[in-house]
Design a protein around this motif. Sequence first.
Motif, short mmCIF file in Angstrom:
data_model
loop_
_atom_site.label_atom_id
_atom_site.label_comp_id
_atom_site.label_asym_id
_atom_site.label_seq_id
_atom_site.Cartn_x
_atom_site.Cartn_y
_atom_site.Cartn_z
N ARG A 102 0.80 -1.21 0.00
CA ARG A 102 0.00 0.00 0.00
C ARG A 102 0.84 1.27 0.00
N PHE A 130 -8.48 -2.97 -6.13
CA PHE A 130 -8.21 -3.62 -4.85
C PHE A 130 -9.37 -4.51 -4.44
N GLU A 165 -7.47 -10.14 1.65
CA GLU A 165 -7.29 -8.70 1.45
C GLU A 165 -6.13 -8.13 2.24
N LYS A 166 -5.94 -8.59 3.47
CA LYS A 166 -4.87 -8.03 4.30
C LYS A 166 -3.49 -8.40 3.77
N HIS A 190 -3.55 -6.64 -0.78
CA HIS A 190 -4.64 -5.65 -0.86
C HIS A 190 -5.02 -5.35 -2.30
#
Length: 562
Positions: free
Chosen positions: A100, A168, A176-177, A180
């Motif tokens: 990210r 995303f 997702e973690k 992402h």
Amino acid sequence: MPSKAFSRKQCFRLNLLQTARYYQETYTSTEKREWLVLLFIIGVLFLFRVISSSEFMTGNSDVTNHAAKKKTGGLESVTRAECNLKSVEKFKRNVYEGERNSSSVIYGISQRARIPLPVVKIPVFRMDANRYIVPILEGGANNQLFEFRETVYVAIKLNRTLVIPRFFKHFTDSQEKKTHYIHPGHRVHLLAVCKLISCVTLDDFQRTCNGKLDAIFSTANQPTEIFTQAADDCRLYTDFSVHKIWGAMIDVELEKGAMSRKRKFSITNARAVQAYLTMQVGRSDGDPPLITQIRSSSPRKLRSDDITESFKSQERCVAYFKPLFNILLPGYNKRGKKIHISTTEAIENHPISDEAKLVIEIIKHTQHPSYIRNIAINFIASVTQDQPLVTVHWRFNKGDYKKRCKGMLLRNRKGPPGKVKFCTRTLSMTAVDIANSIEEKILAVRLENISNSSITLKHIYIASPPSESDTVNTIRDILKNKKGWIVHSSEEIAQFLSRKYRLCKFLKPHINDIISTIEMEVCSRGIVYLRSPRSTWSTNVHITRIIQSVNGTFPNLDRDII
């Protein structure tokens, strides 16, 4: 056979001429013939492999789909070579799937980099190569797709080159973690997009803009709400602590025609945008960014013929903030009066406007990647044996939609009356109610519209969020025991992928997101589709069914499941 042997590595390193000369000096005539035959066979096999790989990489599909596999329902496992994801090479995975806060851009360049070449040299719409627009996507996967399409439309209207953005995963995705972002090549057919409109990659955009945005376009009705997103939304883009700087403001300039004035927006959300694009939010001269904003009687709605005048800014590198359902297209009401309607309504409106025709072309060029479509086709053939398939979407899961409905009802039913009524109905439905509704809708459609008595309907596919697997299994048992319906779900897609595509390593990090996209493609190919109202997932499938017009489907017979 000759007394000396070479390893496979050595054979590939030596060219045929050198090897032949070496053998001529070393071996007898008999041994020479044997080696030449062996080398000839190796050369033919190697050439065949190269040609096969070349055909795959230049073909129309991302995962090869041979006719023989179709006949057997696609049960054979594909080879490793067939698993190469055909993304355009320019769309680098480290840029689109990086962490990210990661950035591939080196800031501090003294002057602008050269103008990047578009991905496709001569698209249908050739845009200004020195002015760019990139969408700031948010929400779930289908919201992101709607936002992307709206940005394509706005880019065409403004004569700006489209920047392919980052996509995303949904926050409910268990992967997702860890990962992402997801490569856009898993969501849309990138080459098709870039054949329609001039487009560049995100890293080319970052480089040519010196890592800075010059302006941000927004249709938000209230100036102070341009970037006032909740803290949770900010964490979609970055991991920094938002609470320490929440509420901090800086001055920005808003433009509308000849009028301009100072407004403030949240630094927090500016940094969220900055993290999403890995770019600084500020003009090249160091001043705060321009916010070109639309003021209208209807919040965040903009008529198609007002786009050029409203976003008249000549700034070079701009972002389009919240590009979701902002545009109204010309259409007609039931009395034949000319009005402005949503893009979704305009597609089904008659007579269809020229602006709606443009939107349809955009949708055609932003379909799912070829490999997704091929997997869906093979899966359907394997489970139905080419019999008709009724498709269903049940959207209303406990951890997301129902949770929001409960929250609204707990707040003394504060919300639009229609939504309150809908939420009350949805929360009260059990697996038995859903099963009965599915069967009733199918039988009603069959009795009223499908006149061909030779069509046998017994296969149903139910798409739903992973958290609803227990509910889907209960519905499966009810429909099977009641009338012998054969119900399929995402569990079978997962099994199909692990059996046939086990060598496709690119699937694993994004398997949940990819299965959801495959489910959309499966639902778009059903003979009849029962959709979840108020769901962009369902809306997107229904629109695709209308535009694609796949043989054996009847999108005009689609119904709401509730």
